[in-house]
Design a protein around this motif. Structure first.
Motif, PDB file in Angstrom:
ATOM      1  N   THR A 210       0.836  -1.187   0.000  1.00  0.00           N
ATOM      2  CA  THR A 210       0.000   0.000   0.000  1.00  0.00           C
ATOM      3  C   THR A 210       0.878   1.247   0.000  1.00  0.00           C
ATOM      4  O   THR A 210       2.016   1.232   0.461  1.00  0.00           O
ATOM      5  CB  THR A 210      -0.939   0.025   1.232  1.00  0.00           C
ATOM      6  OG1 THR A 210      -1.875   1.098   1.107  1.00  0.00           O
ATOM      7  CG2 THR A 210      -0.140   0.196   2.508  1.00  0.00           C
ATOM      8  N   GLY A 211       0.339   2.320  -0.557  1.00  0.00           N
ATOM      9  CA  GLY A 211       1.027   3.596  -0.536  1.00  0.00           C
ATOM     10  C   GLY A 211       2.008   3.796  -1.673  1.00  0.00           C
ATOM     11  O   GLY A 211       2.422   2.860  -2.346  1.00  0.00           O
ATOM     12  N   LYS A 213       5.704   5.902  -2.326  1.00  0.00           N
ATOM     13  CA  LYS A 213       6.803   6.596  -1.671  1.00  0.00           C
ATOM     14  C   LYS A 213       7.653   7.307  -2.709  1.00  0.00           C
ATOM     15  O   LYS A 213       7.873   6.806  -3.813  1.00  0.00           O
ATOM     16  CB  LYS A 213       7.654   5.628  -0.855  1.00  0.00           C
ATOM     17  CG  LYS A 213       6.893   5.028   0.332  1.00  0.00           C
ATOM     18  CD  LYS A 213       7.795   4.247   1.270  1.00  0.00           C
ATOM     19  CE  LYS A 213       7.005   3.736   2.483  1.00  0.00           C
ATOM     20  NZ  LYS A 213       7.874   3.051   3.467  1.00  0.00           N
ATOM     21  N   ASP A 225       5.583  10.325   1.577  1.00  0.00           N
ATOM     22  CA  ASP A 225       4.821   9.078   1.666  1.00  0.00           C
ATOM     23  C   ASP A 225       3.384   9.430   1.304  1.00  0.00           C
ATOM     24  O   ASP A 225       2.651   9.986   2.122  1.00  0.00           O
ATOM     25  CB  ASP A 225       4.923   8.501   3.076  1.00  0.00           C
ATOM     26  CG  ASP A 225       4.476   7.049   3.140  1.00  0.00           C
ATOM     27  OD1 ASP A 225       3.846   6.582   2.167  1.00  0.00           O
ATOM     28  OD2 ASP A 225       4.758   6.380   4.149  1.00  0.00           O
ATOM     29  N   LEU A 226       3.000   9.138   0.063  1.00  0.00           N
ATOM     30  CA  LEU A 226       1.724   9.602  -0.475  1.00  0.00           C
ATOM     31  C   LEU A 226       0.620   8.591  -0.212  1.00  0.00           C
ATOM     32  O   LEU A 226       0.832   7.376  -0.288  1.00  0.00           O
ATOM     33  CB  LEU A 226       1.846   9.856  -1.979  1.00  0.00           C
ATOM     34  CG  LEU A 226       2.976  10.801  -2.404  1.00  0.00           C
ATOM     35  CD1 LEU A 226       2.991  10.958  -3.924  1.00  0.00           C
ATOM     36  CD2 LEU A 226       2.829  12.157  -1.721  1.00  0.00           C
ATOM     37  N   ASN A 227      -0.560   9.110   0.055  1.00  0.00           N
ATOM     38  CA  ASN A 227      -1.708   8.258   0.338  1.00  0.00           C
ATOM     39  C   ASN A 227      -2.212   7.617  -0.951  1.00  0.00           C
ATOM     40  O   ASN A 227      -2.665   8.298  -1.873  1.00  0.00           O
ATOM     41  CB  ASN A 227      -2.824   9.083   0.981  1.00  0.00           C
ATOM     42  CG  ASN A 227      -4.034   8.249   1.320  1.00  0.00           C
ATOM     43  OD1 ASN A 227      -3.914   7.044   1.562  1.00  0.00           O
ATOM     44  ND2 ASN A 227      -5.201   8.861   1.326  1.00  0.00           N
ATOM     45  N   THR A 229      -4.322   3.920  -1.751  1.00  0.00           N
ATOM     46  CA  THR A 229      -4.872   2.702  -1.177  1.00  0.00           C
ATOM     47  C   THR A 229      -4.581   1.502  -2.063  1.00  0.00           C
ATOM     48  O   THR A 229      -4.920   1.482  -3.244  1.00  0.00           O
ATOM     49  CB  THR A 229      -6.386   2.827  -0.977  1.00  0.00           C
ATOM     50  OG1 THR A 229      -6.659   3.957  -0.152  1.00  0.00           O
ATOM     51  CG2 THR A 229      -6.954   1.576  -0.329  1.00  0.00           C
ATOM     52  N   THR A 247      -4.438   3.703  -8.855  1.00  0.00           N
ATOM     53  CA  THR A 247      -4.813   2.587  -8.002  1.00  0.00           C
ATOM     54  C   THR A 247      -6.057   1.912  -8.571  1.00  0.00           C
ATOM     55  O   THR A 247      -6.545   2.269  -9.636  1.00  0.00           O
ATOM     56  CB  THR A 247      -5.088   3.067  -6.565  1.00  0.00           C
ATOM     57  OG1 THR A 247      -6.309   3.838  -6.558  1.00  0.00           O
ATOM     58  CG2 THR A 247      -3.943   3.920  -6.035  1.00  0.00           C
ATOM     59  N   TRP A 254      -0.119  14.451  -8.724  1.00  0.00           N
ATOM     60  CA  TRP A 254       0.499  15.201  -7.639  1.00  0.00           C
ATOM     61  C   TRP A 254       1.464  16.236  -8.226  1.00  0.00           C
ATOM     62  O   TRP A 254       2.151  15.969  -9.209  1.00  0.00           O
ATOM     63  CB  TRP A 254       1.280  14.270  -6.717  1.00  0.00           C
ATOM     64  CG  TRP A 254       0.503  13.108  -6.189  1.00  0.00           C
ATOM     65  CD1 TRP A 254       0.218  11.945  -6.846  1.00  0.00           C
ATOM     66  CD2 TRP A 254      -0.087  12.977  -4.887  1.00  0.00           C
ATOM     67  NE1 TRP A 254      -0.510  11.096  -6.049  1.00  0.00           N
ATOM     68  CE2 TRP A 254      -0.706  11.701  -4.838  1.00  0.00           C
ATOM     69  CE3 TRP A 254      -0.139  13.810  -3.767  1.00  0.00           C
ATOM     70  CZ2 TRP A 254      -1.376  11.250  -3.701  1.00  0.00           C
ATOM     71  CZ3 TRP A 254      -0.798  13.351  -2.636  1.00  0.00           C
ATOM     72  CH2 TRP A 254      -1.407  12.087  -2.609  1.00  0.00           C
ATOM     73  N   THR A 261      -2.085  17.517  -4.179  1.00  0.00           N
ATOM     74  CA  THR A 261      -2.913  16.951  -5.241  1.00  0.00           C
ATOM     75  C   THR A 261      -3.313  18.011  -6.255  1.00  0.00           C
ATOM     76  O   THR A 261      -3.832  19.067  -5.880  1.00  0.00           O
ATOM     77  CB  THR A 261      -4.176  16.312  -4.640  1.00  0.00           C
ATOM     78  OG1 THR A 261      -3.801  15.259  -3.750  1.00  0.00           O
ATOM     79  CG2 THR A 261      -5.062  15.734  -5.743  1.00  0.00           C
TER      80      THR A 261
END
Length: 336
Positions: A210-211, A213, A225-227, A229, A247, A254, A261
């Protein structure tokens, strides 16, 4: 298409007026918001296919154009194929066995391949007095001395190569000096990597982690460290302005440096991880829209510009713009 009634292009939006120019080469459109646009109609065929020439039972896993637009290459279970990009004639086959990735060096006439032999650089040169080309001999690039790589990315400057190694480490290799920088940290399940055009940043995404980087390519330190899912595909734009993350649920662009964002676009079909491609001038973004089509959007606003569908409903995988960036030359891989 008048002769067959087949749809060639779809423009998304609230259009209230359209008109062709007298020579039929341009299409003027106007929205109900008063926005005007002019589309130039290219002379090339809008859809062409390539037959798989190799004995592999699977279609190529990776496709890309050479920087000069002369060649098209693909990797499959038997090695690497090379086509003339203009006429799509098959030119050569490197029988090096299963090859996961292949790409052209942006700064020299050479192929970069990732397979059982690691990362190799293959010079390409014309054979004097013939219509043939010579490929090789290869140079093996071994960032961490016999630790096998699983994925790679090269900066558009051609100066840096990023790689994910089988031990989970992420490295940046200077193709000029040979200097290796190891990223200082782990990213569980790391599977995707993208190097910014100047090699300053490396972005990594996962398959079963997940995530996303972002790493400093010079120091190896974690920058952001970008969100994101679940699994995430990553790609920098050619002008180093944006980072795309894709995702199962959304596309997000970004702003590089601030890591804020710019836009978010929902996935049309959840659980369909969509690959994407920026045009060389970064003014267009091609997104996997459905299993059978791609959507062109404005990366600044997220506004849809056009939808391209596979005429025979073949599913597609990877995509790539030709070096001149013309939307009509977005290339899709339609597996059997």
């Amino acid at each position: 298409e008048y002769a067959t009634g087949r749809q060639l292009l779809q423009l998304d939006g609230f259009y209230v007026a359209v008109e062709f120019s007298g020579d039929g080469r341009k299409l003027l459109s106007r929205t109900n918001y008063g926005e005007l646009s002019v589309l130039e109609i290219g002379g090339a065929r809008e859809y062409r296919t390539i037959s798989n020439p190799g004995p592999s039972s699977r279609w190529p896993e990776y496709l890309c154009f050479s920087p000069d637009g002369r060649w098209l290459t693909a990797a499959d279970g038997t090695g690497v194929h090379l086509w003339n990009a203009e006429g799509l004639e098959w030119v050569a086959h490197l029988p090096v066995g299963p090859t996961k990735q292949v790409m052209f060096s942006p700064s020299s006439p050479a192929l970069l391949t990732l397979g059982a032999g690691g990362i190799r650089q293959w010079p390409i040169r014309d054979d004097p007095g013939t219509d043939s080309v010579r490929i090789g001999p290869p140079l093996t690039l071994d960032p961490l001395h016999r630790v096998s790589p699983t994925a790679m990315s090269v900066s558009t400057s051609g100066s840096y190569l990023g790689a994910i190694l089988e031990n989970g480490k992420v490295v940046r290799l200077s193709l000029d000096s040979g200097e290796v920088t190891v990223m200082q940290g782990d990213h569980a399940g790391v599977n995707y990597i993208s190097v910014s055009p100047d090699g300053r940043y490396l972005a990594t995404g996962t398959w079963q982690g997940t995530g996303v980087k972002v790493w400093d390519g010079g120091s190896g330190n974690l920058v952001a460290d970008l969100n994101a899912t679940g699994r995430a595909y990553v790609s920098f734009s050619a002008d180093a302005r944006w980072l795309l993350t894709s995702t199962d649920y959304e596309y997000r662009i970004w702003n590089v440096g601030t890591w804020t964002t710019q836009i978010r676009l929902a996935q049309t079909f959840p659980d369909l991880l969509g690959e994407a491609a920026f045009s060389p001038d970064s003014r267009l973004l091609a997104l996997r829209h459905t299993r059978y089509g791609v959507r062109l959007v404005d990366p600044l606003t997220g506004s849809p510009l056009a939808t391209l569908e596979s005429p025979d409903l073949s599913q597609f995988g990877t995509m790539s713009f030709s070096p001149d960036g013309r939307p009509a030359n977005v290339f899709l891989r339609f597996p059997a």
